[in-house]
Scaffold this motif. Structure first.
Motif, PDB file in Angstrom:
ATOM      1  N   ILE A 409       0.849  -1.183   0.000  1.00  0.00           N
ATOM      2  CA  ILE A 409       0.000   0.000   0.000  1.00  0.00           C
ATOM      3  C   ILE A 409       0.884   1.232   0.000  1.00  0.00           C
ATOM      4  CG2 ILE A 409      -0.202   0.053   2.533  1.00  0.00           C
ATOM      5  CD1 ILE A 409      -3.086   1.091   2.113  1.00  0.00           C
ATOM      6  N   SER A 410       0.514   2.231  -0.787  1.00  0.00           N
ATOM      7  CA  SER A 410       1.300   3.456  -0.871  1.00  0.00           C
ATOM      8  C   SER A 410       0.394   4.583  -1.337  1.00  0.00           C
ATOM      9  CB  SER A 410       2.477   3.289  -1.845  1.00  0.00           C
ATOM     10  OG  SER A 410       1.996   2.977  -3.147  1.00  0.00           O
ATOM     11  N   VAL A 411       0.894   5.789  -1.156  1.00  0.00           N
ATOM     12  CA  VAL A 411       0.170   6.967  -1.631  1.00  0.00           C
ATOM     13  C   VAL A 411       0.604   7.240  -3.061  1.00  0.00           C
ATOM     14  CG1 VAL A 411      -0.132   9.456  -1.362  1.00  0.00           C
ATOM     15  CG2 VAL A 411      -0.144   7.975   0.645  1.00  0.00           C
ATOM     16  N   TYR A 412      -0.378   7.377  -3.925  1.00  0.00           N
ATOM     17  CA  TYR A 412      -0.096   7.665  -5.332  1.00  0.00           C
ATOM     18  C   TYR A 412       0.019   9.170  -5.495  1.00  0.00           C
ATOM     19  CZ  TYR A 412      -0.373   6.957 -10.383  1.00  0.00           C
ATOM     20  OH  TYR A 412      -0.099   6.908 -11.733  1.00  0.00           O
ATOM     21  N   ASP A 413       1.187   9.640  -5.857  1.00  0.00           N
ATOM     22  CA  ASP A 413       1.508  11.060  -5.971  1.00  0.00           C
ATOM     23  C   ASP A 413       1.737  11.657  -4.580  1.00  0.00           C
ATOM     24  OD1 ASP A 413       2.136  13.382  -7.165  1.00  0.00           O
ATOM     25  OD2 ASP A 413       0.118  13.966  -7.722  1.00  0.00           O
ATOM     26  N   LYS A 414       0.899  12.568  -4.084  1.00  0.00           N
ATOM     27  CA  LYS A 414       1.137  13.271  -2.825  1.00  0.00           C
ATOM     28  C   LYS A 414      -0.077  13.156  -1.910  1.00  0.00           C
ATOM     29  CE  LYS A 414       3.969  16.859  -5.046  1.00  0.00           C
ATOM     30  NZ  LYS A 414       4.045  18.317  -5.353  1.00  0.00           N
ATOM     31  N   ALA A 415       0.209  13.195  -0.609  1.00  0.00           N
ATOM     32  CA  ALA A 415      -0.869  13.224   0.394  1.00  0.00           C
ATOM     33  C   ALA A 415      -0.888  14.610   1.008  1.00  0.00           C
ATOM     34  CB  ALA A 415      -0.645  12.161   1.465  1.00  0.00           C
ATOM     35  N   ILE A 416      -1.939  15.374   0.703  1.00  0.00           N
ATOM     36  CA  ILE A 416      -2.068  16.747   1.198  1.00  0.00           C
ATOM     37  C   ILE A 416      -3.333  16.830   2.030  1.00  0.00           C
ATOM     38  CG2 ILE A 416      -2.327  19.158   0.538  1.00  0.00           C
ATOM     39  CD1 ILE A 416      -0.816  18.506  -2.031  1.00  0.00           C
ATOM     40  N   LEU A 417      -3.193  17.281   3.250  1.00  0.00           N
ATOM     41  CA  LEU A 417      -4.328  17.381   4.160  1.00  0.00           C
ATOM     42  C   LEU A 417      -5.362  18.352   3.580  1.00  0.00           C
ATOM     43  CD1 LEU A 417      -5.256  16.366   6.974  1.00  0.00           C
ATOM     44  CD2 LEU A 417      -4.362  18.531   7.902  1.00  0.00           C
ATOM     45  N   GLY A 418      -6.613  17.896   3.592  1.00  0.00           N
ATOM     46  CA  GLY A 418      -7.685  18.742   3.087  1.00  0.00           C
ATOM     47  C   GLY A 418      -7.996  18.526   1.621  1.00  0.00           C
ATOM     48  N   LYS A 419      -7.187  17.720   0.921  1.00  0.00           N
ATOM     49  CA  LYS A 419      -7.429  17.422  -0.488  1.00  0.00           C
ATOM     50  C   LYS A 419      -7.613  15.921  -0.661  1.00  0.00           C
ATOM     51  CE  LYS A 419      -4.890  21.325  -2.471  1.00  0.00           C
ATOM     52  NZ  LYS A 419      -3.817  21.716  -3.437  1.00  0.00           N
ATOM     53  N   PRO A 420      -8.317  15.473  -1.746  1.00  0.00           N
ATOM     54  CA  PRO A 420      -8.468  14.035  -1.994  1.00  0.00           C
ATOM     55  C   PRO A 420      -7.105  13.361  -2.166  1.00  0.00           C
ATOM     56  CG  PRO A 420     -10.011  15.277  -3.340  1.00  0.00           C
ATOM     57  CD  PRO A 420      -9.091  16.276  -2.724  1.00  0.00           C
ATOM     58  N   ILE A 421      -6.947  12.190  -1.564  1.00  0.00           N
ATOM     59  CA  ILE A 421      -5.690  11.443  -1.606  1.00  0.00           C
ATOM     60  C   ILE A 421      -5.942  10.119  -2.316  1.00  0.00           C
ATOM     61  CG2 ILE A 421      -3.880  10.351  -0.227  1.00  0.00           C
ATOM     62  CD1 ILE A 421      -4.562  12.375   1.994  1.00  0.00           C
ATOM     63  N   GLN A 422      -5.069   9.765  -3.273  1.00  0.00           N
ATOM     64  CA  GLN A 422      -5.177   8.488  -3.974  1.00  0.00           C
ATOM     65  C   GLN A 422      -4.238   7.470  -3.330  1.00  0.00           C
ATOM     66  OE1 GLN A 422      -4.664   9.474  -8.251  1.00  0.00           O
ATOM     67  NE2 GLN A 422      -6.735   8.677  -8.462  1.00  0.00           N
ATOM     68  N   ILE A 423      -4.816   6.310  -3.002  1.00  0.00           N
ATOM     69  CA  ILE A 423      -4.049   5.226  -2.387  1.00  0.00           C
ATOM     70  C   ILE A 423      -3.940   4.095  -3.401  1.00  0.00           C
ATOM     71  CG2 ILE A 423      -4.044   3.492  -0.563  1.00  0.00           C
ATOM     72  CD1 ILE A 423      -5.384   5.507   1.250  1.00  0.00           C
TER      73      ILE A 423
END
Length: 661
Positions: A409-423
Motif C-alpha cells: 500500500i502506498s500513496v499515489y503522488d502526494k498526500a495533502i491534508l484537506g485534499k483528496p488522496i489516492q491510495i
C-alpha cells in the motif's frame, strides 16, 4: 565578301574530296511539313487510305533537292523512300485493315536538315469473319483432329480462340492471319466447334465475330474402367476393405493401357489390366473417395465411388477440473469419446492414454487422470484406442494460476491534508484478475478488480488529520477463500501552511543605523517550506530560500535610513498554497554616537555660551563698579567744586560731562 568565302570553302572542299560536287548557288530552307489522312481518319475495313506528307521548301537555284521521307506508325518506322520530286509524298494503305490503325507521322531529311510533322491517328473499324476448317468430322474418344481458323485479309498480332460447345478450349497467338489447333474430346457425342480472333493494336484490341460452326461426332471406344469394393454396405471404422480396379472391353486391344487406383490424392496401386488394394477403413467427414483411372495414349476414362464409413468412436476430448487451477494444487484431467458405435463396440473396450512428458498423472477410472499443477504452463494430449483404431484429442494447455502475494500500500503522488488522496494497492505476483479491497480500521472503503496488466488499483480518500492515513490497509484476492491483508499505510502527509507571521530583531524601537536587522518569517504546516521576503512597493523578493523548519530569517548585516519601510513575507510548501504574513513598518533611527556627538556639541555650545555670557556679565559688572567709583569721586569733587562755583552755575538744570571722563 561572304559570297567569296563561300566560294573559297566550296572549292577547297572539292579539292580535298574528289567526286563531291556542291552547288555553291544552291541554298534552301524547310518552311513547313504536314501530314494528312485521306479520305478520313476514321474509315471502315477495305477502304483505300492514303497518308499524304506535304512539305514546303524554299530554295535557290534550279537543281532538284534530294529528299528522304520516313513514315512512322506508333513511333516505329514503317516506310522510307528517297526522291527528288517536290510533289507530295504518298504512303498508300490499300484496303486498310484494323491492324493499320495507329498514329502516323512524317519526317523529311534534306542534306542533313530534318523536320517532322504532327501526328494524325487513323482508326480502321471492322474485321473479316473468321473461317474454320476441320480435317475430320468423325473421331473416336481420345483421337486427335486438326482445326484451322483463318482471318481473311487481316494482318498484325492476332489471338485465335477455339471453342467446343461454346466453351473455350484453346488459345493461339500468331503474327499471321491463321492458326492451327490440335483438339481431343473426352466425351462422346456431337461437339460443335467454332473459332474467333482478336487483333491486338496496343493499347487497344478488336474482336471479330464468331466463325462458322462445324459439328464433330465423337464415338465411344468399347473400354470401360470398373471399380469394385467389398463390403459395400454398413462399413465401420476398422473394417477391412478390398478394392479392385479393372477394365471391361469386348474388341479393343488393351495394349499400352495403364490403370491407377487412388483414394483421394493417395495412389494406392497401379498396373496394366487389373489392380487391387486392401486397407482398414477410416472414417472421414466426406467419406472415402476411390477412383479407378484408365489411360491409353490420349484416352482417359475413370470410374469413381464414394464410400461412407461409420465412425467407431469419436475423437476424444480432454478437459480439466476445476476449470482454473493454481500452482501445486490438485487437478483432474478427463479424456473421453462422446460417441461410439454401440452395435460394434462396448464402452469398456475403449482405452485412454494421457501423454504428459515430464509430469505423469495418476490414472484412476477409465480416462480420468489426477495430479498437481506445475508452476508453469504444460501441454497434455490423450489417445483413445479400440479395435486397432487410434484417435487423438486436441492439445490441452494448462496454465496454472499464481496466488496473489501480500499487497503493498502506498500513496499515489502526494498526500495533502484537506485534499483528496489516492491510495495505490498492488501485489508483486499473482494471476489476473485480482480483487483489491481498501480497509480503514475494521471497515471497507471499496473494492477494485484489476483485469489488465497495466491497470492500477487506486482508491480516493479524504482525511481530516494526518494520523488518519495510518489506519488504511490493502487486501488482495485472486481465488483464495480469504484474501491476503498487507501492512498498514505509512506515508507523510503534507499539512498546508497557515498563520504566516513576520517579526523583527531587534525591537522596532531599537533599530538604528549601522546596526543589524533580522526579518523572521514563521508559519504553521509541514516543511520543507519556501520563504520569500518582500518590501512593500517592490514586486521582486528581497530573498528566497527553502528550509526544513517552519521558520527562517533574513538578515540585513548593516542598515541605514534607506532601509526604512514596510516589510512582509510569503511562504509555501508541497501543498502549493501561498500564505502571506502581516506587514511590519521598520523605522531606522539615528545612531547613538551621532546622538552623543550632537549632545556633546550642544553641551559645548551651551558651555561656551554660558562662559561667554559669564565673562560678558562679569566684565559689565567690573565696568559698572569702575564707573561708579570714578563717578563718585567726580561727583564729590564736582560737588565740592560746585560749592565753590557761582550760584548761577550751580543752579543750572543740566550739565554736560565731557565724554572723555
Amino acid at each position: 565578301m561572304g559570297l567569296l568565302l563561300l566560294l573559297t570553302s566550296t572549292l577547297l572542299s572539292s579539292y580535298f574530296h574528289p567526286g563531291s560536287v556542291v552547288n555553291a548557288q544552291h541554298m534552301f530552307t524547310i518552311r513547313d511539313i504536314s501530314l494528312s489522312v485521306e479520305p478520313s481518319t476514321d474509315v471502315t475495313r477495305g477502304t483505300n487510305v492514303t497518308v499524304r506528307c506535304q512539305v514546303t521548301v524554299s530554295s535557290s537555284g534550279q537543281e532538284a533537292l534530294s529528299r528522304e521521307y520516313t513514315i512512322f506508325k506508333d513511333g516505329s518506322i514503317v516506310y522510307t523512300k528517297t526522291t527528288s520530286s517536290s510533289e507530295d509524298f504518298l504512303y498508300l494503305l490499300p484496303e486498310a485493315r484494323v491492324s493499320n490503325s495507329g498514329k502516323y507521322k512524317c519526317k523529311i531529311n534534306i542534306e542533313g536538315k530534318q523536320s517532322t510533322s504532327d501526328a494524325k491517328k487513323l482508326s480502321v473499324t471492322g474485321l473479316s469473319k473468321p473461317d474454320l476448317h476441320l480435317n475430320k468430322g468423325v473421331v473416336t474418344e481420345g483421337e486427335e483432329l486438326t482445326a484451322r481458323c483463318m482471318a481473311p485479309g487481316e494482318t498484325g498480332s492476332i489471338f485465335f480462340y477455339f471453342y467446343d460447345n461454346s466453351e473455350e478450349v484453346q488459345e493461339k497467338r500468331v503474327n499471321s492471319n491463321q492458326a492451327v489447333a490440335e483438339l481431343r474430346f473426352s466425351s462422346i457425342g456431337n461437339h460443335k466447334i467454332h473459332c474467333a480472333y482478336t487483333v491486338l493494336i496496343t493499347p487497344d484490341s478488336f474482336k471479330s465475330e464468331e466463325s462458322n460452326s462445324v459439328t464433330v461426332s465423337v464415338k465411344e471406344i468399347s473400354i470401360t474402367p470398373v471399380l469394385e469394393i467389398s463390403p459395400q454396405y454398413k462399413i465401420f471404422e476398422g473394417d477391412r476393405l478390398n478394392i479392385f480396379c479393372s477394365v471391361q472391353t469386348s474388341q479393343h486391344s488393351t495394349e499400352n493401357m495403364l490403370l491407377y487406383l487412388s483414394e483421394g490424392t493417395s495412389l494406392l496401386s497401379s498396373g496394366t489390366t487389373k489392380v487391387n488394394h486392401s486397407m482398414v477403413a477410416l472414417a472421414k467427414a466426406a467419406g472415402l473417395m476411390f477412383e479407378c483411372r484408365m489411360e491409353m495414349g490420349h484416352l482417359v476414362k475413370t470410374a469413381t465411388k464414394t464410400l461412407p464409413v461409420t465412425e467407431l468412436f469419436s475423437a476424444p476430448t480432454l478437459t480439466m477440473s476445476p476449470a482454473e487451477v493454481f500452482q501445486r494444487e490438485p487437478m483432474t484431467l478427463t479424456c473421453k469419446s462422446e460417441s461410439f458405435a454401440s452395435e460394434r463396440l462396448q464402452r469398456k473396450e475403449l482405452t485412454y492414454t494421457l501423454y504428459s512428458l515430464g509430469n505423469p498423472l495418476n490414472s484412476g477410472d477409465t480416462g480420468v487422470f489426477s495430479g498437481k499443477a506445475l508452476q508453469h504452463e504444460f501441454n497434455y494430449t490423450c489417445t483413445a484406442r479400440a479395435k486397432g483404431i487410434e484417435k487423438h484429442s486436441e492439445t490441452l494447455t494448462v496454465r496454472p494460476r499464481v496466488f496473489v502475494s501480500a499487497p503493498k500500500i502506498s500513496v499515489y503522488d502526494k498526500a495533502i491534508l484537506g485534499k483528496p488522496i489516492q491510495i495505490l494497492c498492488e501485489s508483486d505476483t499473482g494471476s489476473l484478475p485480482i480483487n483489491y479491497t481498501l480497509w480503514k480500521g475494521y471497515h471497507t472503503e471499496g473494492t477494485t478488480r484489476v483485469q489488465m496488466p497495466f491497470q492500477k488499483a487506486l482508491f480516493t480518500v479524504s482525511i481530516s488529520k494526518p494520523e488518519e492515513l495510518n489506519k488504511y490497509m490493502c487486501e488482495a484476492n485472486n481465488g483464495r477463500e480469504e484474501g491476503l491483508l498487507g501492512a498498514r499505510l505509512t506515508a507523510n502527509v503534507t499539512v498546508p501552511l497557515t498563520h504566516a507571521m513576520l517579526s523583527v530583531l531587534p525591537a522596532l524601537q531599537d533599530i538604528s543605523e549601522e546596526g543589524h536587522l533580522n526579518l523572521i518569517c514563521s508559519v504553521q504546516g509541514t516543511p520543507p517550506v519556501t520563504f520569500k521576503w518582500y518590501r512593500v512597493g517592490d514586486p521582486q523578493p528581497l530573498n528566497a530560500t527553502t528550509s526544513d523548519n517552519v521558520y527562517k530569517d533574513y538578515e540585513f548585516p548593516v542598515i541605514s535610513k534607506a532601509h526604512s519601510g514596510k516589510y512582509y513575507c510569503e511562504a509555501f510548501n508541497h501543498a502549493n498554497n501561498i500564505v502571506r504574513s502581516n506587514e511590519v513598518t521598520v523605522e531606522v533611527r539615528m545612531a547613538v554616537w551621532k546622538k552623543a556627538l550632537i549632545g556633546g556639541i550642544c553641551l559645548l555650545i551651551v558651555t561656551v555660551l554660558v562662559l561667554v555670557f559669564g565673562l560678558y556679565f562679569r566684565s559689565k559688572r567690573d565696568a559698572a563698579s569702575f564707573y561708579d567709583d570714578k563717578e563718585g569721586r567726580v561727583t564729590n569733587g564736582m560737588r565740592d567744586s560746585m560749592a565753590s562755583l557761582p550760584a548761577d552755575i550751580s543752579n543750572r538744570s543740566s550739565y554736560s560731562i565731557p565724554a572723555t571722563v
